[in-house]
Design a protein around this motif. Structure first.
Motif, PDB file in Angstrom:
ATOM      1  N   ARG A  24     -10.793  -4.994  28.502  1.00 57.42           N
ATOM      2  CA  ARG A  24     -10.290  -3.522  28.198  1.00 57.42           C
ATOM      3  C   ARG A  24      -8.569  -3.785  27.787  1.00 57.42           C
ATOM      4  NH1 ARG A  24     -13.030  -0.869  33.539  1.00 57.42           N
ATOM      5  NH2 ARG A  24     -14.999  -0.223  32.543  1.00 57.42           N
ATOM      6  N   ARG A  25      -8.127  -4.778  28.548  1.00 60.23           N
ATOM      7  CA  ARG A  25      -6.671  -4.929  28.620  1.00 60.23           C
ATOM      8  C   ARG A  25      -6.439  -5.710  27.087  1.00 60.23           C
ATOM      9  NH1 ARG A  25      -6.926  -6.073  34.188  1.00 60.23           N
ATOM     10  NH2 ARG A  25      -7.057  -8.262  33.611  1.00 60.23           N
ATOM     11  N   GLU A  26      -7.085  -6.709  26.935  1.00 56.41           N
ATOM     12  CA  GLU A  26      -7.001  -7.283  25.778  1.00 56.41           C
ATOM     13  C   GLU A  26      -7.461  -6.587  24.575  1.00 56.41           C
ATOM     14  OE1 GLU A  26      -9.729 -10.569  23.561  1.00 56.41           O
ATOM     15  OE2 GLU A  26      -9.291 -10.914  25.692  1.00 56.41           O
ATOM     16  N   GLU A  27      -8.261  -5.648  24.383  1.00 52.06           N
ATOM     17  CA  GLU A  27      -8.790  -4.908  23.246  1.00 52.06           C
ATOM     18  C   GLU A  27      -7.591  -3.733  23.274  1.00 52.06           C
ATOM     19  OE1 GLU A  27     -11.344  -4.312  21.043  1.00 52.06           O
ATOM     20  OE2 GLU A  27     -11.911  -6.287  21.827  1.00 52.06           O
ATOM     21  N   HIS A  28      -6.930  -3.454  24.093  1.00 54.80           N
ATOM     22  CA  HIS A  28      -5.763  -2.207  24.169  1.00 54.80           C
ATOM     23  C   HIS A  28      -4.483  -2.652  23.601  1.00 54.80           C
ATOM     24  CE1 HIS A  28      -3.490   1.211  25.225  1.00 54.80           C
ATOM     25  NE2 HIS A  28      -2.524   0.269  25.888  1.00 54.80           N
ATOM     26  N   MET A  29      -4.289  -4.135  23.887  1.00 55.18           N
ATOM     27  CA  MET A  29      -3.258  -4.786  23.416  1.00 55.18           C
ATOM     28  C   MET A  29      -3.362  -5.143  21.891  1.00 55.18           C
ATOM     29  SD  MET A  29      -2.070  -7.249  26.557  1.00 55.18           S
ATOM     30  CE  MET A  29      -0.496  -7.909  25.790  1.00 55.18           C
TER      31      MET A  29
ATOM     32  N   GLU B 170     -12.519  -5.367  32.978  1.00 61.11           N
ATOM     33  CA  GLU B 170     -11.014  -4.979  32.976  1.00 61.11           C
ATOM     34  C   GLU B 170      -9.987  -5.988  32.004  1.00 61.11           C
ATOM     35  OE1 GLU B 170      -8.299  -2.364  33.382  1.00 61.11           O
ATOM     36  OE2 GLU B 170     -10.540  -2.108  33.989  1.00 61.11           O
ATOM     37  N   ALA B 171     -10.374  -7.152  32.255  1.00 63.16           N
ATOM     38  CA  ALA B 171      -9.630  -7.918  31.291  1.00 63.16           C
ATOM     39  C   ALA B 171      -9.675  -7.860  29.793  1.00 63.16           C
ATOM     40  CB  ALA B 171      -9.751  -9.617  31.503  1.00 63.16           C
TER      41      ALA B 171
END
Length: 69
Positions: free
Chosen positions: A61-66, A58-59
């Motif tokens: 995923r958030r990193e890639e999204h940002m 999940e972390a």
């Protein structure tokens, strides 16, 4: 089988390879899921290591999204 998938998932997360990690997470979920008839009970444990791997996913995923423009 779940232990080996978890190991591969950990490696994918270390290498920050999100696409592979996503597939391995799905495979791990499938390995942990039992299909049975009425009253079937699944005795497989969701370990702390597995929970940590899903948190790391999940972390990532958030990193890639940002990082996306």
């Amino acid at each position: 089988m779940g232990d080996r998938i978890l190991h591969a998932l950990d490696l994918a997360l270390e290498q920050k390879h999100l696409e592979v990690a996503e597939h391995l997470a799905q495979a791990l979920e499938a390995a942990l899921t039992r299909f049975g008839g009425a009253g079937a009970v699944d005795h497989r444990d969701f370990t702390e290591a597995m929970a940590l791997a899903f948190e790391r996913l999940e972390a990532l995923r958030r990193e890639e999204h940002m990082m996306k423009p």
